[in-house]
Design a protein around this motif. Sequence first.
Motif, PDB file in Angstrom:
ATOM      1  N   PHE A 259       0.836  -1.211   0.000  1.00  0.00           N
ATOM      2  CA  PHE A 259       0.000   0.000   0.000  1.00  0.00           C
ATOM      3  C   PHE A 259       0.865   1.252   0.000  1.00  0.00           C
ATOM      4  O   PHE A 259       0.604   2.211  -0.723  1.00  0.00           O
ATOM      5  CB  PHE A 259      -0.935   0.021   1.216  1.00  0.00           C
ATOM      6  CG  PHE A 259      -2.248  -0.651   0.973  1.00  0.00           C
ATOM      7  CD1 PHE A 259      -3.186  -0.101   0.117  1.00  0.00           C
ATOM      8  CD2 PHE A 259      -2.570  -1.847   1.591  1.00  0.00           C
ATOM      9  CE1 PHE A 259      -4.409  -0.708  -0.120  1.00  0.00           C
ATOM     10  CE2 PHE A 259      -3.789  -2.477   1.360  1.00  0.00           C
ATOM     11  CZ  PHE A 259      -4.706  -1.905   0.504  1.00  0.00           C
TER      12      PHE A 259
ATOM     13  N   CYS B 103     -10.700  -4.941   7.909  1.00  0.00           N
ATOM     14  CA  CYS B 103      -9.968  -3.724   7.497  1.00  0.00           C
ATOM     15  C   CYS B 103      -8.499  -3.969   7.194  1.00  0.00           C
ATOM     16  O   CYS B 103      -7.823  -3.089   6.654  1.00  0.00           O
ATOM     17  CB  CYS B 103     -10.076  -2.673   8.603  1.00  0.00           C
ATOM     18  SG  CYS B 103      -9.389  -3.235  10.181  1.00  0.00           S
TER      19      CYS B 103
ATOM     20  N   LEU C 285      -7.171   1.349   3.613  1.00  0.00           N
ATOM     21  CA  LEU C 285      -8.315   1.783   2.802  1.00  0.00           C
ATOM     22  C   LEU C 285      -9.182   2.806   3.532  1.00  0.00           C
ATOM     23  O   LEU C 285      -9.756   3.691   2.907  1.00  0.00           O
ATOM     24  CB  LEU C 285      -9.183   0.574   2.411  1.00  0.00           C
ATOM     25  CG  LEU C 285      -8.533  -0.459   1.498  1.00  0.00           C
ATOM     26  CD1 LEU C 285      -9.505  -1.573   1.188  1.00  0.00           C
ATOM     27  CD2 LEU C 285      -8.051   0.191   0.198  1.00  0.00           C
TER      28      LEU C 285
ATOM     29  N   MET D 182     -12.414  -2.960  11.687  1.00  0.00           N
ATOM     30  CA  MET D 182     -12.550  -4.195  12.447  1.00  0.00           C
ATOM     31  C   MET D 182     -11.919  -5.344  11.681  1.00  0.00           C
ATOM     32  O   MET D 182     -12.086  -5.442  10.472  1.00  0.00           O
ATOM     33  CB  MET D 182     -14.047  -4.434  12.564  1.00  0.00           C
ATOM     34  CG  MET D 182     -14.472  -5.511  13.465  1.00  0.00           C
ATOM     35  SD  MET D 182     -16.084  -6.051  12.880  1.00  0.00           S
ATOM     36  CE  MET D 182     -15.559  -7.353  11.828  1.00  0.00           C
ATOM     37  N   ASP D 183     -11.187  -6.190  12.379  1.00  0.00           N
ATOM     38  CA  ASP D 183     -10.564  -7.337  11.721  1.00  0.00           C
ATOM     39  C   ASP D 183     -10.380  -8.421  12.772  1.00  0.00           C
ATOM     40  O   ASP D 183     -10.214  -8.139  13.959  1.00  0.00           O
ATOM     41  CB  ASP D 183      -9.204  -6.933  11.129  1.00  0.00           C
ATOM     42  CG  ASP D 183      -8.736  -7.879  10.029  1.00  0.00           C
ATOM     43  OD1 ASP D 183      -8.807  -7.493   8.846  1.00  0.00           O
ATOM     44  OD2 ASP D 183      -8.309  -9.012  10.343  1.00  0.00           O
TER      45      ASP D 183
ATOM     46  N   SER E   2      -7.805 -10.329  12.789  1.00  0.00           N
ATOM     47  CA  SER E   2      -6.362 -10.447  13.031  1.00  0.00           C
ATOM     48  C   SER E   2      -5.891  -9.331  13.965  1.00  0.00           C
ATOM     49  O   SER E   2      -5.981  -8.142  13.644  1.00  0.00           O
ATOM     50  CB  SER E   2      -5.606 -10.353  11.696  1.00  0.00           C
ATOM     51  OG  SER E   2      -4.289  -9.927  11.909  1.00  0.00           O
TER      52      SER E   2
ATOM     53  N   ALA F 232     -12.470  -8.233  16.073  1.00  0.00           N
ATOM     54  CA  ALA F 232     -13.759  -8.934  16.166  1.00  0.00           C
ATOM     55  C   ALA F 232     -13.912  -9.799  14.923  1.00  0.00           C
ATOM     56  O   ALA F 232     -13.197  -9.620  13.937  1.00  0.00           O
ATOM     57  CB  ALA F 232     -14.917  -7.936  16.269  1.00  0.00           C
ATOM     58  N   ASN F 233     -14.843 -10.728  14.996  1.00  0.00           N
ATOM     59  CA  ASN F 233     -15.077 -11.676  13.905  1.00  0.00           C
ATOM     60  C   ASN F 233     -16.316 -11.262  13.124  1.00  0.00           C
ATOM     61  O   ASN F 233     -17.430 -11.249  13.670  1.00  0.00           O
ATOM     62  CB  ASN F 233     -15.258 -13.080  14.507  1.00  0.00           C
ATOM     63  CG  ASN F 233     -15.378 -14.167  13.455  1.00  0.00           C
ATOM     64  OD1 ASN F 233     -15.576 -13.885  12.267  1.00  0.00           O
ATOM     65  ND2 ASN F 233     -15.280 -15.411  13.881  1.00  0.00           N
ATOM     66  N   THR F 234     -16.133 -10.943  11.856  1.00  0.00           N
ATOM     67  CA  THR F 234     -17.271 -10.521  11.019  1.00  0.00           C
ATOM     68  C   THR F 234     -18.364 -11.580  10.979  1.00  0.00           C
ATOM     69  O   THR F 234     -19.544 -11.250  10.821  1.00  0.00           O
ATOM     70  CB  THR F 234     -16.789 -10.265   9.566  1.00  0.00           C
ATOM     71  OG1 THR F 234     -15.735  -9.323   9.584  1.00  0.00           O
ATOM     72  CG2 THR F 234     -17.900  -9.752   8.683  1.00  0.00           C
ATOM     73  N   MET F 235     -17.979 -12.847  11.095  1.00  0.00           N
ATOM     74  CA  MET F 235     -18.949 -13.912  10.900  1.00  0.00           C
ATOM     75  C   MET F 235     -19.724 -14.262  12.175  1.00  0.00           C
ATOM     76  O   MET F 235     -20.508 -15.206  12.193  1.00  0.00           O
ATOM     77  CB  MET F 235     -18.254 -15.159  10.339  1.00  0.00           C
ATOM     78  CG  MET F 235     -17.520 -14.900   9.027  1.00  0.00           C
ATOM     79  SD  MET F 235     -18.395 -13.808   7.872  1.00  0.00           S
ATOM     80  CE  MET F 235     -19.701 -14.910   7.322  1.00  0.00           C
TER      81      MET F 235
ATOM     82  N   VAL G 223     -13.887  -4.910   1.703  1.00  0.00           N
ATOM     83  CA  VAL G 223     -13.055  -5.104   0.507  1.00  0.00           C
ATOM     84  C   VAL G 223     -12.250  -6.382   0.666  1.00  0.00           C
ATOM     85  O   VAL G 223     -11.460  -6.514   1.618  1.00  0.00           O
ATOM     86  CB  VAL G 223     -12.119  -3.894   0.279  1.00  0.00           C
ATOM     87  CG1 VAL G 223     -11.238  -4.120  -0.947  1.00  0.00           C
ATOM     88  CG2 VAL G 223     -12.936  -2.623   0.110  1.00  0.00           C
TER      89      VAL G 223
ATOM     90  N   ALA H 175     -12.923  -9.187   1.757  1.00  0.00           N
ATOM     91  CA  ALA H 175     -13.027  -9.706   3.122  1.00  0.00           C
ATOM     92  C   ALA H 175     -14.370 -10.422   3.294  1.00  0.00           C
ATOM     93  O   ALA H 175     -15.304 -10.195   2.506  1.00  0.00           O
ATOM     94  CB  ALA H 175     -12.892  -8.551   4.106  1.00  0.00           C
ATOM     95  N   PRO H 176     -14.487 -11.293   4.322  1.00  0.00           N
ATOM     96  CA  PRO H 176     -15.757 -12.009   4.512  1.00  0.00           C
ATOM     97  C   PRO H 176     -16.904 -11.049   4.844  1.00  0.00           C
ATOM     98  O   PRO H 176     -16.677  -9.989   5.424  1.00  0.00           O
ATOM     99  CB  PRO H 176     -15.475 -12.916   5.720  1.00  0.00           C
ATOM    100  CG  PRO H 176     -14.023 -12.862   5.969  1.00  0.00           C
ATOM    101  CD  PRO H 176     -13.484 -11.636   5.318  1.00  0.00           C
TER     102      PRO H 176
HETATM  103  C1  LIG Z   1      -7.404  -9.752   1.752  1.00  0.00           C
HETATM  104  S1  LIG Z   1      -7.369  -8.959   3.325  1.00  0.00           S
HETATM  105  C2  LIG Z   1      -8.182  -7.416   2.935  1.00  0.00           C
HETATM  106  C3  LIG Z   1      -7.874  -6.322   3.920  1.00  0.00           C
HETATM  107  C4  LIG Z   1      -8.430  -4.944   3.555  1.00  0.00           C
HETATM  108  N1  LIG Z   1      -9.870  -4.937   3.402  1.00  0.00           N
HETATM  109  C5  LIG Z   1      -7.765  -4.464   2.273  1.00  0.00           C
HETATM  110  O1  LIG Z   1      -8.385  -4.603   1.199  1.00  0.00           O
HETATM  111  O2  LIG Z   1      -6.640  -4.000   2.356  1.00  0.00           O
HETATM  112  C6  LIG Z   1      -8.649  -9.838   4.215  1.00  0.00           C
HETATM  113  C7  LIG Z   1      -8.753  -9.420   5.678  1.00  0.00           C
HETATM  114  O3  LIG Z   1      -9.904 -10.057   6.254  1.00  0.00           O
HETATM  115  C8  LIG Z   1      -9.564 -10.467   7.562  1.00  0.00           C
HETATM  116  N2  LIG Z   1     -10.505 -11.517   7.964  1.00  0.00           N
HETATM  117  C9  LIG Z   1     -10.552 -12.811   7.546  1.00  0.00           C
HETATM  118  N3  LIG Z   1     -11.569 -13.445   8.160  1.00  0.00           N
HETATM  119  C10 LIG Z   1     -12.192 -12.529   8.967  1.00  0.00           C
HETATM  120  C11 LIG Z   1     -13.305 -12.574   9.843  1.00  0.00           C
HETATM  121  N4  LIG Z   1     -14.014 -13.686  10.004  1.00  0.00           N
HETATM  122  N5  LIG Z   1     -13.634 -11.462  10.517  1.00  0.00           N
HETATM  123  C12 LIG Z   1     -12.930 -10.312  10.364  1.00  0.00           C
HETATM  124  N6  LIG Z   1     -11.867 -10.205   9.537  1.00  0.00           N
HETATM  125  C13 LIG Z   1     -11.501 -11.293   8.844  1.00  0.00           C
HETATM  126  C14 LIG Z   1      -8.111 -10.908   7.457  1.00  0.00           C
HETATM  127  O4  LIG Z   1      -7.469 -10.939   8.716  1.00  0.00           O
HETATM  128  C15 LIG Z   1      -7.555  -9.844   6.509  1.00  0.00           C
HETATM  129  O5  LIG Z   1      -7.043  -8.736   7.215  1.00  0.00           O
END
Ligand SMILES: C[S@@+](CC[C@H](N)C(=O)[O-])C[C@H]1O[C@@H](n2cnc3c(N)ncnc32)[C@H](O)[C@@H]1O
Length: 276
Positions: A68, A94, A99, A110-111, A113, A132-135, A151, A153-154
């Motif tokens: 980036f 995120c 972004l 929120m992520d 990781s 936190a976990n999106t799912m 973006v 992301a799940p």
């Molecule tokens: C391909 S990266 C994209 C990051 C960011 N949106 C970007 O475009 O730069 C996918 C991100 O989704 C996160 N991720 C994966 N599973 C997730 C979940 N269940 N909840 C939240 N974040 C998650 C990963 O840790 C990672 O940071």
Amino acid sequence: MNSNFHLPLCCPVCAEPLQQDKRTFRCSSNHCFDTAKEGYLNLLLSHQRRSADPGDGKMMIQARRRFFESGAYNPLIGLIHQNTSFGTILDAGCGEGALSGNLPGTVIGMDISKEAVRAAAKRYKPATWIVANTMRPLPFADQSFDTILSVLAPRNIDEFARILKSDGQLLIGVPGPNHLIELRSQLNIGTAGFEEKADEAAGKCAPQFKETDRTPLTYQMQLNRQQINDLIQMTPIFWNSGPEAKEHIGQLNELNITVSFVLLTLRQSDPGQTGL
Ligand SMILES: C[S@@+](CC[C@H](N)C(=O)[O-])C[C@H]1O[C@@H](n2cnc3c(N)ncnc32)[C@H](O)[C@@H]1O
Ligand SMILES: [Zn+2]
């Protein structure tokens, strides 16, 4: 951590609103969560993750940050800025924050990781960063966001519908048809299915959301050796592919690639219904 605004945070244990008292967030049942020294808040409960250290790891986050910083995805950042008005914004998944970290408004990233969120919190101070976990049920109040950004992301469509304001927008970024096609073909990774990713994403958002806009973004760029290696490292699909081809590509001093994204804008189909 931004303490000037009331943040729409909820307790991940009992879903009651969290009130901030300096570095501590507490609900009425006295569940409390302390802000880490880097300024992020961990609202991921141990049963909401599958491994001790879920999501993208440190090396990936560092590669992503360098990529980036090299400016390679500046047009994508620009497109997101153009499509995001002021207000309260959630960046779900995120990553290291590039972004959304500089968006105007009240930004919550929120992520899952911790490494990603830690990197985001260290770099982009005015925003709020949460593990936190999106799912899983999201630790945010009903109808609290003007924009939700997701973006690569799940996505948790039911929860996005619950926490988005009735006139809010969901922005989804997916790879476009020829995204990194040169790298994919050299590494023998299929390129099929990329044409349909945007349709697929829009389809999965129904019936709660309907697509109102679709913006393709495609450009060519020349990567230098560092960028090539960072891109391979930050993209899991490249990891186990053709070790020889990967090594060869990693030695190149430059490579022309196609970058292709599609940004979808969606709105609630029935804004009267909040969640399910
Ligand atoms: C391909 S990266 C994209 C990051 C960011 N949106 C970007 O475009 O730069 C996918 C991100 O989704 C996160 N991720 C994966 N599973 C997730 C979940 N269940 N909840 C939240 N974040 C998650 C990963 O840790 C990672 O940071
Ligand atoms: Zn609670």
